[in-house]
Design an enzyme around this catalytic site. Sequence first.
Site, mmCIF file in Angstrom:
data_model
loop_
_atom_site.group_PDB
_atom_site.id
_atom_site.type_symbol
_atom_site.label_atom_id
_atom_site.label_comp_id
_atom_site.label_asym_id
_atom_site.label_seq_id
_atom_site.Cartn_x
_atom_site.Cartn_y
_atom_site.Cartn_z
ATOM 1 N N ARG A 92 -11.702 0.308 18.084
ATOM 2 C CA ARG A 92 -12.763 -0.643 18.428
ATOM 3 C C ARG A 92 -12.935 -0.793 19.941
ATOM 4 O O ARG A 92 -14.036 -0.944 20.440
ATOM 5 C CB ARG A 92 -12.428 -2.011 17.800
ATOM 6 C CG ARG A 92 -13.552 -3.034 17.848
ATOM 7 C CD ARG A 92 -13.059 -4.406 17.405
ATOM 8 N NE ARG A 92 -12.147 -4.361 16.295
ATOM 9 C CZ ARG A 92 -12.504 -4.482 15.018
ATOM 10 N NH1 ARG A 92 -13.776 -4.629 14.703
ATOM 11 N NH2 ARG A 92 -11.597 -4.446 14.054
ATOM 12 N N TYR A 93 -11.827 -0.797 20.666
ATOM 13 C CA TYR A 93 -11.840 -0.999 22.118
ATOM 14 C C TYR A 93 -11.448 0.310 22.804
ATOM 15 O O TYR A 93 -10.693 1.110 22.247
ATOM 16 C CB TYR A 93 -10.865 -2.104 22.509
ATOM 17 C CG TYR A 93 -11.120 -3.429 21.837
ATOM 18 C CD1 TYR A 93 -12.153 -4.254 22.260
ATOM 19 C CD2 TYR A 93 -10.333 -3.853 20.768
ATOM 20 C CE1 TYR A 93 -12.388 -5.478 21.647
ATOM 21 C CE2 TYR A 93 -10.561 -5.072 20.150
ATOM 22 C CZ TYR A 93 -11.584 -5.886 20.585
ATOM 23 O OH TYR A 93 -11.812 -7.086 19.976
ATOM 24 N N ARG A 96 -7.309 1.067 23.311
ATOM 25 C CA ARG A 96 -6.324 0.793 22.269
ATOM 26 C C ARG A 96 -6.895 1.088 20.888
ATOM 27 O O ARG A 96 -8.091 1.013 20.658
ATOM 28 C CB ARG A 96 -5.814 -0.644 22.337
ATOM 29 C CG ARG A 96 -6.893 -1.703 22.297
ATOM 30 C CD ARG A 96 -6.395 -2.955 23.033
ATOM 31 N NE ARG A 96 -7.347 -4.050 23.023
ATOM 32 C CZ ARG A 96 -8.331 -4.188 23.905
ATOM 33 N NH1 ARG A 96 -8.525 -3.248 24.824
ATOM 34 N NH2 ARG A 96 -9.133 -5.224 23.874
ATOM 35 N N CYS A 105 2.420 -6.696 2.015
ATOM 36 C CA CYS A 105 3.073 -7.751 2.796
ATOM 37 C C CYS A 105 4.164 -8.391 1.944
ATOM 38 O O CYS A 105 4.047 -8.439 0.715
ATOM 39 C CB CYS A 105 2.079 -8.839 3.187
ATOM 40 S SG CYS A 105 0.703 -8.300 4.204
ATOM 41 N N CYS A 109 -1.010 -14.380 2.819
ATOM 42 C CA CYS A 109 -1.654 -15.576 3.359
ATOM 43 C C CYS A 109 -2.959 -15.820 2.616
ATOM 44 O O CYS A 109 -3.714 -14.888 2.344
ATOM 45 C CB CYS A 109 -1.930 -15.406 4.849
ATOM 46 S SG CYS A 109 -0.469 -14.978 5.826
ATOM 47 N N CYS A 112 -6.181 -14.632 4.720
ATOM 48 C CA CYS A 112 -6.147 -13.296 5.321
ATOM 49 C C CYS A 112 -7.535 -12.678 5.389
ATOM 50 O O CYS A 112 -8.274 -12.666 4.397
ATOM 51 C CB CYS A 112 -5.228 -12.397 4.499
ATOM 52 S SG CYS A 112 -5.136 -10.702 5.109
ATOM 53 N N ARG A 114 -8.097 -9.586 5.626
ATOM 54 C CA ARG A 114 -8.076 -8.342 4.858
ATOM 55 C C ARG A 114 -7.651 -8.609 3.416
ATOM 56 O O ARG A 114 -7.135 -7.723 2.731
ATOM 57 C CB ARG A 114 -7.134 -7.324 5.500
ATOM 58 C CG ARG A 114 -7.572 -6.834 6.863
ATOM 59 C CD ARG A 114 -6.792 -5.598 7.316
ATOM 60 N NE ARG A 114 -7.238 -5.187 8.645
ATOM 61 C CZ ARG A 114 -6.504 -5.287 9.743
ATOM 62 N NH1 ARG A 114 -5.277 -5.807 9.678
ATOM 63 N NH2 ARG A 114 -6.991 -4.899 10.911
ATOM 64 N N ASP A 275 -11.400 -16.515 10.411
ATOM 65 C CA ASP A 275 -12.450 -15.556 10.098
ATOM 66 C C ASP A 275 -13.184 -15.945 8.826
ATOM 67 O O ASP A 275 -12.693 -16.744 8.007
ATOM 68 C CB ASP A 275 -11.840 -14.156 9.935
ATOM 69 C CG ASP A 275 -11.218 -13.647 11.221
ATOM 70 O OD1 ASP A 275 -11.901 -13.697 12.259
ATOM 71 O OD2 ASP A 275 -10.047 -13.220 11.192
ATOM 72 N N ASP A 312 -13.299 -13.591 16.424
ATOM 73 C CA ASP A 312 -13.685 -12.216 16.133
ATOM 74 C C ASP A 312 -15.131 -12.242 15.669
ATOM 75 O O ASP A 312 -15.440 -12.810 14.615
ATOM 76 C CB ASP A 312 -12.786 -11.619 15.054
ATOM 77 C CG ASP A 312 -11.739 -10.683 15.630
ATOM 78 O OD1 ASP A 312 -12.144 -9.694 16.270
ATOM 79 O OD2 ASP A 312 -10.542 -10.946 15.446
ATOM 80 N N LYS A 319 -13.472 -9.345 19.866
ATOM 81 C CA LYS A 319 -13.087 -10.723 20.139
ATOM 82 C C LYS A 319 -13.876 -11.277 21.326
ATOM 83 O O LYS A 319 -14.172 -10.562 22.276
ATOM 84 C CB LYS A 319 -11.594 -10.810 20.453
ATOM 85 C CG LYS A 319 -10.689 -10.518 19.268
ATOM 86 C CD LYS A 319 -9.234 -10.629 19.668
ATOM 87 C CE LYS A 319 -8.325 -10.398 18.473
ATOM 88 N NZ LYS A 319 -8.483 -9.024 17.928
#
Length: 358
Positions: A92-93, A96, A105, A109, A112, A114, A275, A312, A319
């Site tokens: 995306r950037y 990185r 996981c 959560c 989440c 995702r 999000d 985001d 971000k």
Amino acid sequence: MSRGVMTGTLTRPEELIAAGLAAPEQAAALAEVAARYSVAVPTDVAALIETPDDPIGRQFLPDPAELTLLPQERADPIGDDAHEAVRGLIHRYPDRALLKLTSVCPVYCRFCFRRERVGAGTEGLLDAAALDKAFAYLAAHREIWELIVTGGDPLAVSPRRLAALSERLAALDHVKILRFHSRVPALAPERITDELIAALRASGKTVYVALHANHPRELTPAARAACARLIDSGIVMVSQTVLLRGVNDTVETLSALMRAFVENRIKPYYLHHPDLAPGTSHLRVSLEQGQALVRALLGRLSGLCQPIYVVDIPGGHGKAPAGPSYWRREGDHWRVEDWRGTSHAYADPPAVKKPAAP
């Protein structure tokens, strides 16, 4: 809350009900939630929950409110798909990239972003063919200075596989920073063994672990000891926190959490605005509330304790800082607000040109 003896990881509504973590009359609704979004509550995490609606319970226990979907919510709220260079690798950037090593996981959560792409029924560990393509892309793009390894939770992957990943990254001399995003040091601290630490450091690069924690009670003595093992080995730790209604949406709670990070040699990094993940509206706060909380932290807490409040932008646009502004222009001068809320005039004289040499 009174509950029976618990062992292992609670994954089904009937197990949560038997453990006293959900009401029997919620069984049908919780089964519907669990059919759509994975549930996993390790017993050590369950032991931290005083009531289902407390700051720990709200993060990890399924809630019938998750069945409420709003039109603004998205299956891919931060736009990973728009920047997936090859399967599992997000670029995306410019400097990185992000590798989704696993879709599993140790605990799921309820907020989440995702949530529809992790857990039961997903691919699990990124397969060898996809990993080969990801490394080929990384090798071809020398502008990538940092690789962020995420998931799922990458520290849920075996030390053997993590060591293989790190050793393979050692050959990419342009990748200087390796960052792992994880909840494991806080919520499964027993996994932070000497073998796992050696695996994280096997690349010979500068290694960061970004700890996701949202409430001070997550930083148990065992969690603090696990973080100390990582840091003492030479790994740098930063934090990331999601601002959540009923979890950490008070100045007192955020202050205690940020101070706990710093006391444990973890630099507060991101405070994420929640999000627009599906079924999470009951956990979201408004942007105005978030800005007011961040404003209240300024001055109250040391600069070491100040996270960056970010949103985001939906659609994959990255971000954006979301903190309040303390400055406004008034004619030929500025006004600035201090941490107490008092406004002051500020003169910003023009730069004086250096006299020409005689």
